[in-house]
Design a protein around this motif. Structure first.
Motif, PDB file in Angstrom:
ATOM      1  N   PHE A 156      15.272  56.775  11.865  1.00  0.00           N
ATOM      2  CA  PHE A 156      15.922  55.293  12.620  1.00  0.00           C
ATOM      3  C   PHE A 156      15.134  55.101  14.058  1.00  0.00           C
ATOM      4  O   PHE A 156      15.067  53.712  14.925  1.00  0.00           O
ATOM      5  N   LYS A 157      13.453  55.827  14.431  1.00  0.00           N
ATOM      6  CA  LYS A 157      13.453  55.417  15.831  1.00  0.00           C
ATOM      7  C   LYS A 157      12.899  54.492  16.114  1.00  0.00           C
ATOM      8  O   LYS A 157      13.156  53.700  16.834  1.00  0.00           O
ATOM      9  N   ASN A 158      11.602  53.565  14.811  1.00  0.00           N
ATOM     10  CA  ASN A 158      11.075  52.638  15.134  1.00  0.00           C
ATOM     11  C   ASN A 158      12.128  51.515  14.242  1.00  0.00           C
ATOM     12  O   ASN A 158      10.990  50.713  13.712  1.00  0.00           O
ATOM     13  N   THR A 159      13.209  51.413  14.069  1.00  0.00           N
ATOM     14  CA  THR A 159      13.976  50.003  12.650  1.00  0.00           C
ATOM     15  C   THR A 159      14.847  49.608  13.756  1.00  0.00           C
ATOM     16  O   THR A 159      15.308  50.126  14.666  1.00  0.00           O
ATOM     17  N   LEU A 160      14.559  49.028  13.279  1.00  0.00           N
ATOM     18  CA  LEU A 160      15.421  47.351  14.440  1.00  0.00           C
ATOM     19  C   LEU A 160      15.909  46.839  13.639  1.00  0.00           C
ATOM     20  O   LEU A 160      15.885  45.990  12.510  1.00  0.00           O
ATOM     21  N   PHE A 161      17.461  46.282  13.637  1.00  0.00           N
ATOM     22  CA  PHE A 161      18.108  45.601  12.525  1.00  0.00           C
ATOM     23  C   PHE A 161      18.526  43.977  13.403  1.00  0.00           C
ATOM     24  O   PHE A 161      18.285  43.816  14.609  1.00  0.00           O
ATOM     25  N   ILE A 162      17.957  43.332  12.399  1.00  0.00           N
ATOM     26  CA  ILE A 162      18.636  42.170  12.983  1.00  0.00           C
ATOM     27  C   ILE A 162      18.927  40.943  12.216  1.00  0.00           C
ATOM     28  O   ILE A 162      19.313  41.191  11.142  1.00  0.00           O
ATOM     29  N   ASP A 163      19.890  40.086  12.870  1.00  0.00           N
ATOM     30  CA  ASP A 163      20.091  38.871  12.194  1.00  0.00           C
ATOM     31  C   ASP A 163      19.763  37.592  12.987  1.00  0.00           C
ATOM     32  O   ASP A 163      19.651  37.489  13.961  1.00  0.00           O
ATOM     33  N   ILE A 164      19.618  36.434  11.978  1.00  0.00           N
ATOM     34  CA  ILE A 164      19.266  34.875  12.988  1.00  0.00           C
ATOM     35  C   ILE A 164      20.244  33.835  13.116  1.00  0.00           C
ATOM     36  O   ILE A 164      21.047  34.600  11.594  1.00  0.00           O
ATOM     37  N   GLU A 165      20.549  33.248  14.064  1.00  0.00           N
ATOM     38  CA  GLU A 165      21.834  31.579  13.433  1.00  0.00           C
ATOM     39  C   GLU A 165      20.801  31.027  13.764  1.00  0.00           C
ATOM     40  O   GLU A 165      20.070  30.745  14.550  1.00  0.00           O
ATOM     41  N   THR A 166      20.971  30.450  12.405  1.00  0.00           N
ATOM     42  CA  THR A 166      19.942  28.970  12.586  1.00  0.00           C
ATOM     43  C   THR A 166      20.714  27.313  12.563  1.00  0.00           C
ATOM     44  O   THR A 166      21.694  27.177  12.816  1.00  0.00           O
ATOM     45  N   SER A 167      19.947  26.256  13.047  1.00  0.00           N
ATOM     46  CA  SER A 167      20.943  24.981  13.468  1.00  0.00           C
ATOM     47  C   SER A 167      20.537  23.788  12.864  1.00  0.00           C
ATOM     48  O   SER A 167      18.629  24.412  12.973  1.00  0.00           O
ATOM     49  N   SER A 168      20.215  22.774  13.150  1.00  0.00           N
ATOM     50  CA  SER A 168      19.456  21.987  12.499  1.00  0.00           C
ATOM     51  C   SER A 168      18.618  21.746  13.861  1.00  0.00           C
ATOM     52  O   SER A 168      18.993  21.771  14.570  1.00  0.00           O
ATOM     53  N   GLY A 169      17.374  20.838  13.750  1.00  0.00           N
ATOM     54  CA  GLY A 169      16.730  20.961  14.431  1.00  0.00           C
ATOM     55  C   GLY A 169      16.769  20.275  15.351  1.00  0.00           C
ATOM     56  O   GLY A 169      16.571  20.124  16.994  1.00  0.00           O
ATOM     57  N   VAL A 170      18.029  18.159  15.259  1.00  0.00           N
ATOM     58  CA  VAL A 170      17.851  17.984  16.406  1.00  0.00           C
ATOM     59  C   VAL A 170      19.887  17.126  15.728  1.00  0.00           C
ATOM     60  O   VAL A 170      20.067  17.982  14.531  1.00  0.00           O
ATOM     61  N   SER A 171      20.546  17.071  16.026  1.00  0.00           N
ATOM     62  CA  SER A 171      22.319  16.868  15.763  1.00  0.00           C
ATOM     63  C   SER A 171      21.938  15.921  14.541  1.00  0.00           C
ATOM     64  O   SER A 171      23.104  16.013  13.825  1.00  0.00           O
ATOM     65  N   ASP A 172      21.565  14.632  14.082  1.00  0.00           N
ATOM     66  CA  ASP A 172      21.303  13.620  13.781  1.00  0.00           C
ATOM     67  C   ASP A 172      20.581  12.918  12.809  1.00  0.00           C
ATOM     68  O   ASP A 172      19.280  13.658  13.634  1.00  0.00           O
ATOM     69  N   PHE A 173      20.056  13.344  11.830  1.00  0.00           N
ATOM     70  CA  PHE A 173      19.054  12.781  10.897  1.00  0.00           C
ATOM     71  C   PHE A 173      19.072  11.545  11.997  1.00  0.00           C
ATOM     72  O   PHE A 173      17.404  11.499  11.934  1.00  0.00           O
ATOM     73  N   ALA A 174      19.010  10.508  12.616  1.00  0.00           N
ATOM     74  CA  ALA A 174      18.728   9.686  13.049  1.00  0.00           C
ATOM     75  C   ALA A 174      17.798   9.718  14.359  1.00  0.00           C
ATOM     76  O   ALA A 174      16.986   8.640  14.541  1.00  0.00           O
ATOM     77  N   LEU A 175      17.834  10.903  14.432  1.00  0.00           N
ATOM     78  CA  LEU A 175      16.752  11.256  16.093  1.00  0.00           C
ATOM     79  C   LEU A 175      15.794  11.704  15.583  1.00  0.00           C
ATOM     80  O   LEU A 175      15.294  11.851  16.314  1.00  0.00           O
ATOM     81  N   LEU A 176      15.275  12.483  14.606  1.00  0.00           N
ATOM     82  CA  LEU A 176      14.184  12.478  13.829  1.00  0.00           C
ATOM     83  C   LEU A 176      12.969  11.355  13.814  1.00  0.00           C
ATOM     84  O   LEU A 176      13.355   9.625  13.957  1.00  0.00           O
ATOM     85  N   SER A 177      12.057  11.836  13.978  1.00  0.00           N
ATOM     86  CA  SER A 177      11.639  10.913  14.044  1.00  0.00           C
ATOM     87  C   SER A 177      10.974  10.228  12.728  1.00  0.00           C
ATOM     88  O   SER A 177      11.477  10.394  11.373  1.00  0.00           O
ATOM     89  N   ASP A 178       9.973   9.192  12.633  1.00  0.00           N
ATOM     90  CA  ASP A 178       9.856   8.653  11.412  1.00  0.00           C
ATOM     91  C   ASP A 178       9.314   8.903  10.272  1.00  0.00           C
ATOM     92  O   ASP A 178      10.147   9.531   9.127  1.00  0.00           O
ATOM     93  N   LYS A 179       8.774   9.692  10.676  1.00  0.00           N
ATOM     94  CA  LYS A 179       7.636  10.721  10.270  1.00  0.00           C
ATOM     95  C   LYS A 179       8.524  11.786   9.388  1.00  0.00           C
ATOM     96  O   LYS A 179       8.877  12.266   8.591  1.00  0.00           O
ATOM     97  N   MET A 180       9.364  12.312  10.174  1.00  0.00           N
ATOM     98  CA  MET A 180      10.325  13.503   9.615  1.00  0.00           C
ATOM     99  C   MET A 180      11.236  13.224   8.706  1.00  0.00           C
ATOM    100  O   MET A 180      11.789  13.929   8.182  1.00  0.00           O
ATOM    101  N   LYS A 181      11.953  11.301   8.882  1.00  0.00           N
ATOM    102  CA  LYS A 181      12.730  11.531   8.141  1.00  0.00           C
ATOM    103  C   LYS A 181      12.304  11.337   6.930  1.00  0.00           C
ATOM    104  O   LYS A 181      12.458  11.607   6.180  1.00  0.00           O
ATOM    105  N   GLU A 182      10.802  11.082   6.960  1.00  0.00           N
ATOM    106  CA  GLU A 182      10.209  10.727   5.637  1.00  0.00           C
ATOM    107  C   GLU A 182      10.155  12.066   5.179  1.00  0.00           C
ATOM    108  O   GLU A 182      10.333  12.446   3.173  1.00  0.00           O
TER     109      GLU A 182
END
Length: 241
Positions: free
Chosen positions: A7-33
């Motif tokens: 286990f010397k070169n073993t790294l246990f990981i976990d990630i937590e993720t969110s939406s890129g922005v807090s609301d759909f309305a804040l996306l660019s027009d292309k990203m909304k599409e």
């Protein structure tokens, strides 16, 4: 403690993720599409609008979400000669800074290309999500995470959910359920993955999410030990950095 050499070169990981922005309305027009095209094909049992689905589902997809916490853990032998576990997290709303710190940690601590990453559902989620977000942020992916062109048997990363499946591909098994089955304490109880986005944006609760991620890393490491028929790390031998 000879087993720890594995286990010397073993790294246990976990990630937590969110939406890129807090609301759909804040996306660019292309990203909304692009999101609306994506959302049309997603399961929608609550029958909410495609715009509302952004806040609920975007964190699951690297194209529309971002990483807000990375948890890491590694096994070592303490001064008493007992198996111990060190865990730490990087929690930042600024994803590029977070990933830069994570990459620097990996490159400095694990210079060997043979680093093994272990996560629960890591092959389907954590590992590709990390790589995609690094690429989007213009950051060089560490050699240990570069999987392009490798044959399946050349990829040494391990996935505790895959280990549990024993070849069965029918269903997802949560880390919390496996922890309960294996008698592992510390599984998160006051927060679930589908609540992270709300806690992050609506409650400014990054510290709470950070603790949630930290506990996940501990459980992944303990579960991995169980899969190797080894004793769990005693609570007093778990060091939170």
């Amino acid at each position: 403690m000879d087993t720890l050499k594995n286990f010397k070169n073993t790294l246990f990981i976990d990630i937590e993720t969110s939406s890129g922005v807090s609301d759909f309305a804040l996306l660019s027009d292309k990203m909304k599409e692009f999101w609306l095209r994506k959302a049309k094909n997603l399961i929608n049992p609550a029958n909410i609008s495609l715009e509302e689905m952004y806040f609920e589902k975007a964190p699951l997809y690297a194209e529309f979400g971002k990483i807000i916490v990375v948890g890491m853990g590694f096994l070592f032998v303490n001064k008493q000669g007992e198996m111990a576990l060190k865990v730490k997290t990087i929690a930042l709303a600024d994803e590029k800074t977070l990933l830069t710190e994570f990459i620097a940690f990996v490159n400095k601590t694990y210079k060997s290309r043979e680093l093994t990453l272990v996560a629960h559902n890591g092959k389907e989620f954590d590992f590709p999500y990390l790589c995609r977000r690094m690429l989007i942020n213009g950051l060089e992916i560490p050699k240990s995470l570069q999987l392009q062109g490798k044959k399946p048997w050349e990829i040494i990363h391990q996935d505790t959910m895959e280990m549990w499946k024993f070849g069965d591909r029918r269903s997802y098994t949560s880390l919390e359920l496996l922890a309960e089955l294996m008698g592992i304490s510390g599984a998160k109880a006051d927060l679930s993955g589908d609540q992270v986005n709300r806690v992050f944006y609506k409650e400014n609760g990054l510290a709470r999410i950070n603790e949630y991620c930290l506990e996940d890393v501990i459980v992944v490491a303990q579960l991995y030990l169980r899969f190797h028929f080894l004793d769990l790390v005693a609570p007093e031998n778990i060091v939170k950095l």
